[in-house]
Scaffold this active site. Structure first.
Site, mmCIF file in Angstrom:
data_model
loop_
_atom_site.group_PDB
_atom_site.id
_atom_site.type_symbol
_atom_site.label_atom_id
_atom_site.label_comp_id
_atom_site.label_asym_id
_atom_site.label_seq_id
_atom_site.Cartn_x
_atom_site.Cartn_y
_atom_site.Cartn_z
ATOM 1 N N ASP A 51 0.820 -1.212 0.000
ATOM 2 C CA ASP A 51 0.000 0.000 0.000
ATOM 3 C C ASP A 51 0.855 1.264 0.000
ATOM 4 O O ASP A 51 2.050 1.211 0.269
ATOM 5 C CB ASP A 51 -0.894 0.023 1.250
ATOM 6 C CG ASP A 51 -2.114 -0.854 1.063
ATOM 7 O OD1 ASP A 51 -2.503 -1.102 -0.095
ATOM 8 O OD2 ASP A 51 -2.683 -1.294 2.081
ATOM 9 N N TYR A 62 6.310 -10.028 7.037
ATOM 10 C CA TYR A 62 6.189 -8.580 7.209
ATOM 11 C C TYR A 62 6.671 -8.211 8.614
ATOM 12 O O TYR A 62 6.597 -9.018 9.544
ATOM 13 C CB TYR A 62 4.735 -8.145 7.072
ATOM 14 C CG TYR A 62 4.216 -8.125 5.655
ATOM 15 C CD1 TYR A 62 4.370 -7.002 4.851
ATOM 16 C CD2 TYR A 62 3.544 -9.219 5.119
ATOM 17 C CE1 TYR A 62 3.881 -6.970 3.550
ATOM 18 C CE2 TYR A 62 3.057 -9.200 3.816
ATOM 19 C CZ TYR A 62 3.231 -8.067 3.043
ATOM 20 O OH TYR A 62 2.754 -8.033 1.760
#
Lengths: 261, 261
Positions: free
Chosen positions: B55, B113
Site C-alpha cells: 500500500d 512482514y
C-alpha cells in the site's frame, strides 16, 4: 507581574530539510523554526540560544537550547505543546528551568558527535540522508587504530575548514571510537571540549582513508603534526553527522534530559 | 536475434513518497518508477511483476520482481546501472536470470512482514514515516503472548479489510514474534503463506490493544473465532509496515539475494 524564567529545552531533529541550526537569510533553520513555535505558543519575542551551530543537513539526537520568557504553561507540558507547533522532523523531548545565568553554549562541558558511513556499491534507501555511502571496502579495525591518534590535546589545524576566525586551533579530544554493526554500518564517535569548523567531518574523512588503505593508522599522527589541511582526508558530507551526546557537568538541572546516555 | 531472458530483481524501498507498489492513476508507484528505469536503460517495453502489492507508504527491505527482456548489459552490472536511473528511495540490490516460467508472485512460498511501533508521548523525528507512535505504554511481553494465538491455519476474516474479493479467508501463519529493542521500539514479525488485505496492520492493531491492556492475550483466540472485524483492534497506519523477508523454496537461483536473512 512578569516572571521571566530561563528555560532549557532538549531537542532532536533530522536536519535534511534545514539550512542548519542558525537563522539564515536563504532558508528555514532549526533555530528559527523552534523560536517561531515558542513565540507563537507563549506570545513572546524571545531569542533561542543553542549549544552550537550545526551545518545544513546535520542531525541532532540530543541538542540543548535555552530561552528566557514568562511561561504560563507548566514546564512538563511544554514539550507536547511546542511539539504540536513543530514539523515532524523536530522534536522537543524535555523542558526544565535553569539558573538565570545558564547558557546552552557556554555551559556545555563536553560534546560527542557521531559520523555514520557504510561501505557499499549499492545505496541503502533507509540510510539516505542519514549516513554516507562509500563505494569501496572499509576496515573498521584499522579505523579504530587510527582514531586513537586523535585523542588528547592537539593542534587540529590539519582537520578543519577555514570559517569564522578562532583564537586557537588547539582542542582536547577525550575519545574517538569506531565500531561497526551487523549490517555493516560504521559509526565514528568523537568527544571533545570543543570542535573547529568541519573538524568531525575531516577527522571522519581521514579515518575513511585509513579504512580504505590509503593511509596507515600511524599516518594520523604525522598528519596532525603537519597542521596542513591538505595532508588529511576529505571533509565528508553533512548527511552522516549527528550531534550525539552532551555533558553539562555544572548544571544538575539538565540531568533529567539524560543527554549523555 | 532477440534473446529474451526472465530476470528477477531484488529491490528495497522507502515507500513514503509512493502510492504503493502497483501502477496508479493518481501518483507515482514503485512498479511504474522501476519499470520506467528498466525500459529506459534497455530500450524495451516490458512488464514488471512484483511479489505483491504494498500500500501507499509501506516500505520494503527485500522485495522481488521479475521482467522479461533482451538484456545486453551483464546481469552483475544491472543493479548499478538501474540504480543510476532511480531516485534515492529505491535501490536495486541484485539481478539474476531465472527460469522462463518463474513469477515473483506465484513462486513465493513464504513472506514475512514487520510492523514497528513505539510507545511515547513525544515524537522521535528519526522514526517519522518508519514506525507508528502510540501515546500510551505497551507491554511487549503481553503482545508476544497474544501473538501466539495467530500462529497456525485459521480463518483471518476478523483481521482483514474488505478489498479485492478472495476465494477464501483461510491462511497459515508460521510465526508471529514480538520483540523490543533498547530504545523501546517494538517489532512485530508475521510470517505466512499469504496475507489478506490489511491483515498485518489489523493483527498489529489487535496486538497493540493487548499491549495496552485493552485486550487480554487470550482474547486473540476469541477474536479470530468470531470472524468479526469489529471484535479486533484497529488497522494501524501504513508507515510502520515493512515487507521484511521472502522465501522462494523452489527457486535456488534467488539464493544469492539472501532474501530470508
Amino acid at each position: 507581574m512578569v516572571n521571566r524564567m530561563n528555560i532549557a529545552l532538549s531537542l532532536s531533529y533530522v536536519g535534511t530539510q534545514y539550512h542548519g541550526w542558525q537563522v539564515q537569510k536563504n532558508g528555514a533553520s532549526i533555530q528559527e523554526t523552534v523560536t517561531n513555535a515558542i513565540n507563537k505558543l507563549l506570545g513572546c519575542d524571545t531569542y533561542l540560544s543553542g549549544v552550537g551551530r550545526t551545518d545544513a543537513g546535520v542531525h541532532a539526537r540530543r541538542y540543548v537550547a535555552n530561552f528566557k520568557a514568562d511561561c504560563r504553561i507548566p514546564l512538563d507540558r511544554l514539550p507536547l505543546a511546542l511539539g504540536a507547533q513543530l514539523p515532524e522532523d523536530i522534536a522537543v523531548n524535555g523542558a526544565v528551568q535553569v539558573p538565570d545565568d545558564f547558557d546552552a553554549r557556554f555551559d556545555c562541558t563536553k560534546k560527542e558527535y557521531a559520523y555514520y558511513v557504510y561501505p557499499s556499491k549499492m545505496r541503502d534507501p533507509f540510510l539516505t540522508d542519514r549516513a554516507y555511502r562509500y563505494s569501496y571496502p572499509l576496515d573498521a579495525e584499522r579505523m579504530q587504530k587510527g582514531a586513537q591518534f586523535f585523542v588528547g590535546k592537539h593542534d587540529f589545524n590539519a582537520v578543519r575548514s577555514v570559517g569564522t576566525p578562532v583564537k586557537s586551533t588547539v582542542r582536547t579530544i577525550f575519545w574517538c571510537e569506531v565500531d561497526q554493526n551487523n549490517d555493516g554500518l560504521i559509526r565514528i564517535r568523537v568527544c571533545g571540549d570543543g570542535f573547529l569548523y568541519n573538524m568531525v567531518r575531516a577527522i571522519s574523512g581521514t579515518l575513511l582513508y585509513v579504512g580504505s588503505g590509503k593511509f596507515e593508522p600511524e599516518d594520523v599522527a604525522r598528519i596532525l603534526e603537519s597542521c596542513d589541511r591538505e595532508e588529511a582526508g576529505p571533509t565528508l558530507p553533512a548527511c552522516g553527522l549527528f550531534m550525539n551526546r552532551l555533558w553539562y557537568d555544572h548544571t544538575p538541572e539538565l540531568d533529567v534530559f539524560r543527554l549523555s546516555e
